[in-house]
Every structure is written in structure tokens, then in C-alpha cells.
Design a protein around this motif. Structure first.
Motif, short mmCIF file in Angstrom:
data_model
loop_
_atom_site.label_atom_id
_atom_site.label_comp_id
_atom_site.label_asym_id
_atom_site.label_seq_id
_atom_site.Cartn_x
_atom_site.Cartn_y
_atom_site.Cartn_z
N ALA A 1 -22.15 -7.08 16.00
CA ALA A 1 -21.90 -7.06 14.56
C ALA A 1 -20.40 -7.20 14.32
CB ALA A 1 -22.41 -5.76 13.93
N PRO A 2 -19.90 -8.43 14.15
CA PRO A 2 -18.47 -8.63 13.94
C PRO A 2 -17.95 -7.83 12.74
CG PRO A 2 -19.57 -10.72 14.34
CD PRO A 2 -20.65 -9.69 14.19
N LEU A 3 -16.85 -7.13 12.94
CA LEU A 3 -16.28 -6.32 11.86
C LEU A 3 -15.78 -7.17 10.71
CD1 LEU A 3 -14.34 -3.64 13.95
CD2 LEU A 3 -16.55 -3.40 12.80
N SER A 4 -15.57 -8.46 10.95
CA SER A 4 -15.13 -9.37 9.88
C SER A 4 -16.19 -9.50 8.79
CB SER A 4 -14.82 -10.76 10.45
OG SER A 4 -15.96 -11.31 11.09
N LEU A 5 -17.44 -9.09 9.08
CA LEU A 5 -18.51 -9.15 8.07
C LEU A 5 -18.43 -7.99 7.08
CD1 LEU A 5 -21.56 -10.07 10.35
CD2 LEU A 5 -20.35 -11.59 8.76
N LEU B 1 -21.51 -18.07 5.66
CA LEU B 1 -22.16 -17.72 6.92
C LEU B 1 -23.65 -17.52 6.63
CD1 LEU B 1 -19.58 -15.12 8.28
CD2 LEU B 1 -19.81 -17.52 8.94
N PRO B 2 -24.48 -18.52 6.90
CA PRO B 2 -25.91 -18.42 6.56
C PRO B 2 -26.56 -17.19 7.18
CG PRO B 2 -25.34 -20.66 7.25
CD PRO B 2 -24.13 -19.80 7.54
N GLY B 3 -27.32 -16.48 6.35
CA GLY B 3 -28.05 -15.30 6.82
C GLY B 3 -27.25 -14.02 6.79
#
Length: 416
Positions: A83-87, A284-286
Motif C-alpha cells: 500500500a504505497p503511502l503516496s495514496l 490511478l485506476p481502481g
């Protein structure tokens, strides 16, 4: 190739080549990629690189990784891959919140929705090395660490015990296959879309295009730009010279925009030909906040309640029926947002809203539109995902690392 940028371009080329190498074969020589690393570190890096190419699916088997415990930074790399923190949302406080001063191998990881006094006692009994707390126990800026504040007390205890504390929060909400996808799955299969689309966190936000008359002028401009750059904010490329000069394209971060423009305006040719374009971040799809599901098999409101009770493991839920709706009314579309979801759900047209909590007036607004609302209380809409994440994390860590779900973690509210 623009003179003076060869080293930066070589670095990008190396990273791309390494990525291709990892994707094509697992039999590569890590001694060549990491010549200064010890054999044990190379083994762990090899495992971490191979993990990046794995597919996150329920059928994924435990991968062959180093048999011993891992270093904190290695576990953090795995968490980032999942889970990239950039999200995460820009307002959120995610990532490593407490870092021990003395490194120690990670043997036990405790997953919890909230870090409370009861959970901290549990972590101490387990001699936990890393606490992954979905909600960040430290959120607002702290000017002191004192015993009078309960969150500060927890931070102090973590430091004293040498425990690291990590929080993913809205990065888990946003990621594809994350908390919100898990939550909407409780109603059954459907065509799922994201309510608030996430975008790529590209570091370069602006593109500057200009011309120079000669290679000498280009070299002078590049040297000045390099002198004002910390090595990460600029990327530059140039075309072959023609009768009009050399066409140059420069991408930069927002912080580097002003100093870059000031430098270019000091040179006559760039000053006369300069154009500035703002780069849009790619969707970012999804990924993103909230989900809307068009159910493959519509259900009644009563059935939706039973499905969500089972999915969340709860005996009770709160329900507000939409205007003109009954328990037998059909639910064809459902919008969900884990936690406190009114800000994401308020403008959505759906038969049913599912979230943890909404204010009295937010519920009235939804009901007036004919939308029924199911509330589970805040953390009850999130906690069940921990078991899903535990499985994903466990298969990416060595057998020597134990991932434990907290038994003390629970929502503070009860129905009595």
C-alpha cells in the motif's frame, strides 16, 4: 543527450534495466547490483525485489524469503509495496511515526485499528517489535511529550520499549483491494467504481520549453540549473541542433519552478522562447476514496443489513430508511466509505449508503434524497480488513516474523 545530465540519465537507465531484469528472471546476480552489501542483506534485497513482481491474490503462496527476522526498513519496504503511502490523503499523517533509536530485528508485528492503552499493554506482553496501527496515534503536531496526554503517553511507552509504530490509514482506504473494496464486497459482487479518484504523485509538476542558440549557451544554462537543484527536482532533455537552435525541454517540481524560471530569464534566447506548461497527474485506476457498486444481484434493504452484519461480525447496525423506502425496497446501487464517509458520499446517487458514522443532519440529507443509510460505528467499518491484510503481509515475510491481530482492539462504542 544534454551535456551535464549524463549521470542522472544513467541512474534512470540503471533503474529501468534493473526492473526489466527482475521481471524477466529470478536467477540474477545480486552481487552485481549490490556490490557493497553483505550476503545476508543481498539475500533479503533479492527477496524484496522478487516480491514486487508477485500478484496480490488470495491464491498467492508463501514466497521463499530469508529465514531469519527482518530489519525494520525491510518490513517498511514490504508495507510500502502492499500500500504505497503516496495514496494517502494530503492531510493525513501516515508512515513511520515512532522509530527506535537502537535497531532491532523485527520478530513480532501487531496489527490494530487503534493504538489504545489496552493494545499497548498487549504489545508489551507480546514483546512486539512493530505496531501497525491503521489510525495514526500521532496526528496533530506535538510540542512536548508529557504524561498528561494519553496519546503522548503511548508514544513514550513505545520509545521506552523500543517498539516502532507505523500507520497506513487512508493509503489502505484508497488502494485497490483495500478497506473500501473489502467493505463494499460485503453486499456481494457488482460493478465497482471509485468515488474520489486517486492520481499519481508525480514529483514533476511543470514543463518548461525553450531554445538556446548554441551548445555553449546550453552548457551555461544547464550548469546554472544544476547549481540550484538538489539533484531530484529537475529533468532535462534537448534535441539535435537545427537552423533555429537547440530545442530544450525541462520538467521540474513546483518548488523548483521559480528558481528555474529566474535562471532562464537571465539568458536572452530562453527568455524570448520560454513556455511553461502545468503537468496533470495521471489517474490511478481502481485507487481512490469510497466505492460505488452496481450490484449483480439486487437485494432488499433487509437482506443488505443481514449481509453487512455477517461481513462486519456485528450483532447490531443502525439504519435510516430513505424517504418512501421500506425494508423490502430494492437496493441496486450501494455507495460505501469506511470510517466517517459523509464528505465522500454526500453528492453520490445511490439506493444505500454504508459507512461508519455520519452526523444527524448528514443522515437527514441522505434520507431526504431517498437514500437509506447503514451505520456501523467508525472503526467497525474498518477493523475487519486487518485479517485480510494480515494474510497478505504474512506471505511476504519470513517464517521467523509473526504477524498478530490485536485481541484488545475494539470500537469504543457498544449497544447495550
Amino acid at each position: 543527450m544534454v551535456p551535464g545530465w549524463r549521470n542522472l540519465s544513467w541512474t534512470f537507465s540503471f533503474l529501468k534495466s534493473r526492473r526489466r531484469l527482475i521481471c524477466k528472471s529470478s536467477n540474477f546476480n545480486t552481487s552485481a547490483l549490490f556490490p557493497s552489501a553483505s550476503s545476508d542483506t543481498r539475500s533479503r534485497l533479492t527477496s524484496g525485489l522478487l516480491l514486487r513482481s508477485s500478484v496480490h491474490s488470495p491464491s498467492s503462496r508463501r514466497l521463499s524469503v530469508s529465514a531469519g527476522p527482518m530489519e525494520l526498513k525491510e518490513v517498511l519496504q514490504v508495507l510500502e509495496q502492499l500500500a504505497p503511502l503516496s495514496l494517502a490523503e494530503s492531510w493525513d499523517n501516515v508512515g513511520l511515526l515512532v522509530e527506535p533509536s537502537k535497531p532491532r530485528p523485527i520478530k513480532t508485528v501487531l496489527l490494530t485499528n487503534d493504538l489504545t492503552d489496552a493494545v499497548m499493554k498487549e504489545a508489551e506482553v507480546l514483546s512486539c517489535d512493530l505496531i501497525v496501527s491503521y489510525h495514526p496515534p500521532l496526528f496533530r503536531p506535538i510540542k512536548r511529550l508529557a504524561q498528561k496526554d494519553w496519546k503522548q503517553r503511548l508514544a513514550i511507552r513505545a520509545v521506552e520499549a523500543g517498539m516502532a509504530v507505523f500507520s497506513p490509514h487512508t493509503s489502505w482506504d484508497s488502494m485497490k483491494g483495500g478497506v473500501n473494496d473489502w467493505l463494499v464486497g460485503g453486499l456481494g459482487s457488482g460493478q465497482v467504481s471509485v468515488l474520489s479518484q486517486a492520481h499519481g504523485g508525480a514529483s514533476h509538476s511543470h514543463k518548461l520549453e525553450f531554445m538556446v542558440r548554441s551548445p555553449e549557451e546550453l552548457n551555461a544554462v544547464v550548469e546554472e540549473l544544476k547549481a540550484s537543484d538538489d539533484g531530484t527536482a529537475l529533468q532535462c532533455s534537448g534535441s539535435r541542433p537545427d537552423s533555429s537552435g537547440i530545442h530544450v525541454s525541462l520538467t521540474c517540481s513546483a518548488s523548483a519552478l521559480t528558481p528555474s524560471v529566474q535562471i532562464l530569464l537571465k539568458h536572452s534566447a530562453p527568455c524570448q522562447s520560454l513556455s511553461i506548461l502545468k503537468l496533470e497527474k495521471a489517474p490511478l485506476p481502481g485507487h481512490g476514496q469510497g466505492r460505488l457498486s452496481v450490484l449483480d444481484q439486487p437485494v432488499t434493504v433487509a437482506t443488505a443489513i443481514q449481509k453487512m452484519k455477517s461481513h462486519l461480525g456485528l450483532a447490531n447496525l443502525r439504519l435510516a430508511l430513505g424517504a418512501g423506502r421500506t425494508l423490502e425496497s430494492s437496493v441496486c446501487t450501494a455507495a460505501v466509505c469506511a470510517g466517517s464517509g459523509a464528505s465522500v458520499l454526500s453528492s453520490v446517487q445511490a439506493d444505500l449508503f454504508i459507512t461508519g458514522e455520519m452526523s444527524h443532519h448528514e443522515v437527514l440529507d441522505a434520507v431526504a434524497k431517498g437514500t437509506s443509510v447503514i451505520l456501523s460505528d467508525h472503526s467497525n467499518s474498518e477493523r475487519g480488513f486487518l485479517a485480510v491484510f494480515r494474510e497478505r503481509l504474512a506471505v511476504r515475510l519470513p517464517d521467523a516474523v509473526t504477524v498478530v491481530l490485536s485481541k484488545a482492539d475494539r470500537d469504543p462504542l457498544e449497544v447495550i
